[in-house]
Design an enzyme around this catalytic site. Structure first.
Site, PDB file in Angstrom:
ATOM      1  CG  ASP A  10      68.038  81.774  27.511  1.00 61.09           C
ATOM      2  OD1 ASP A  10      67.144  82.426  26.935  1.00 61.09           O
ATOM      3  OD2 ASP A  10      68.198  81.779  28.742  1.00 61.09           O
ATOM      4  CG  ASP A 104      63.594  84.258  26.239  1.00 59.33           C
ATOM      5  OD1 ASP A 104      63.081  83.318  26.873  1.00 59.33           O
ATOM      6  OD2 ASP A 104      64.035  85.289  26.788  1.00 59.33           O
ATOM      7  CD  GLU A 105      64.797  78.557  29.218  1.00 66.82           C
ATOM      8  OE1 GLU A 105      65.536  77.895  29.958  1.00 66.82           O
ATOM      9  OE2 GLU A 105      63.841  79.259  29.653  1.00 66.82           O
TER      10      GLU A 105
END
Length: 405
Positions: A10, A104-105
């Site tokens: 993350d 974003d993960e």
């Protein structure tokens, strides 16, 4: 049974970190990203602002009052999308199969890689490569399942890493707050707190029947996750994952008003489906089939979004660029692809709090009364665009074709 190794990666305060990469003067300073006006909304905030009680989704006016010294930046979805693609490409080059859970993960199954080198060593090298090649901070959690790894990443932040050895899941989770469990939202959290359940250890010690009687159908999943048990699989990321609609006309047409209204209705229906499934799209494709059956398509990359007011004009613009032959049209189609998990947060840079509330209200009405319960006046003539089925419950790609009108 062989021990599984699932990594969760993350990017830390992604939007803020990108802005700091662009402007180093923002480092270690309180930063807010979102709408600039008093009616704007916070899309992202730095760790320095969180101690003032600021969080994403908050009114920008309130956030400014809580932290007057914060630098406020109007976000740029195109820039963040570019960096999201960069990180994706790095992970793709190192890991055979991975899941892109949001912009974003990421998750990846590293099981079996210890035949070549230590899994934890590989994970650390992967994180180091991402930091070196992107300049962005990133954290990871490594354990035998997705839930424990995700929680571990949260505990590792900022810009750090944690490995939870097999057998240590329960002891790692025990002291943490119950709201650390994915699926425990604010309402569930408040219900548990009212019962005196504050940390995960208490849930671990409760009989399953008791937690089910309190939380209903989600009780068993939450209880299992509190024990560190999770069997959810990695969903491999496909760049072409898509949803689409097509409309074949009974009578070939060159009526531009009708064609654009149909395309707009398609865009709104597909955008609603994205938001309903908590997804974002990064590619838009328009398709035209003329009366002589010649078929043409045009595609454009866009910043990740699920907003009607961004997707509809882009679809019409793409149609206008594609429509060159000036002869009758038999079919038009629209496809959204490059789909990842994510919420409306990335669209908050130009939007006001009023716009956010409008989307939430419209989607609530559609969820309750059906997708056709709320329509723009310009799309009233477009019969039966969309439906109530959630296309993200099936395997991609998905095509929703419609009867001739």
């Amino acid at each position: 049974m062989k021990e599984k190794s699932i990594i969760h990666l993350d990017l830390d305060t992604f939007f803020v970190s990108v802005e700091r990469l662009i402007n180093s003067e923002l480092r270690d300073r309180p930063v807010l990203v979102g709408g600039l006006g008093d009616r704007g909304v916070v899309a992202a905030c730095s760790y320095e602002t969180r101690k003032h009680g600021i969080h994403s989704g908050m009114s920008m006016k309130v956030a400014r009052n809580l932290c007057p010294e914060a630098t406020v930046i109007k976000g740029n979805a195109s820039t963040y999308t570019k960096y999201s693609h960069l990180i994706t490409d790095i992970i793709k080059s190192e890991v055979p199969s991975f899941e892109k859970a949001s912009v974003d993960e990421f998750y990846a199954d590293l099981t079996g890689m210890d035949r070549f080198f230590g899994i934890y060593s590989f994970a650390k090298e992967l994180r180091k490569k991402i930091i070196n090649e992107s300049g962005l901070p990133i954290s990871f959690g490594l354990s035998q399942n997705k839930v424990v790894s995700k929680i571990a990443t949260g505990e590792a932040k900022p810009n750090n890493e944690i490995r939870i050895a097999m057998g240590d899941e329960k002891s790692f989770l025990a002291p943490l707050s119950v709201n650390k469990i994915p699926m425990v939202g604010n309402k569930t959290y408040q219900k548990l707190i009212s019962l005196g359940v504050q940390n995960i250890k208490t849930i671990q010690e409760m009989p399953l029947e008791m937690i089910e009687s309190v939380l209903g159908k989600n009780g068993k999943t939450i209880w299992m996750r509190a024990q560190g048990i999770d069997h959810s699989p990695i969903t491999p990321f496909y760049e072409r994952k898509s949803i689409s609609m097509e409309r074949t006309f009974n009578n070939d047409t060159i009526d531009m008003t009708r064609l654009k209204a149909t395309l707009q209705a398609m865009a709104e229906s597909l955008a609603y489906q994205l938001r309903n499934a908590n997804k974002l799209a990064s590619t838009l494709t328009v398709k035209i089939r003329y009366s002589d059956y010649q078929t043409y398509t045009k595609q454009v990359k866009i910043p990740y979004t699920s907003a009607d007011h961004i997707l509809s004009p882009k679809a019409i613009e793409l149609f206008e660029n594609l429509y060159q032959r000036r002869i009758l049209i038999r079919l038009i189609g629209l496809k959204f692809s490059g789909i990842v998990g994510g919420n409306y947060q990335i669209n908050l840079f130009d939007d006001s709090e009023k716009m956010l509330q409008l989307y939430q209200s419209l989607d609530h009405i559609k969820n309750r009364f059906g997708e056709r319960s709320v329509l723009r006046a310009s799309t009233l003539g477009t019969r039966s665009i969309g439906g109530t089925q959630n296309p993200f419950n099936g395997e991609p790609p998905i095509v929703l074709a419609h009867r001739k009108q």
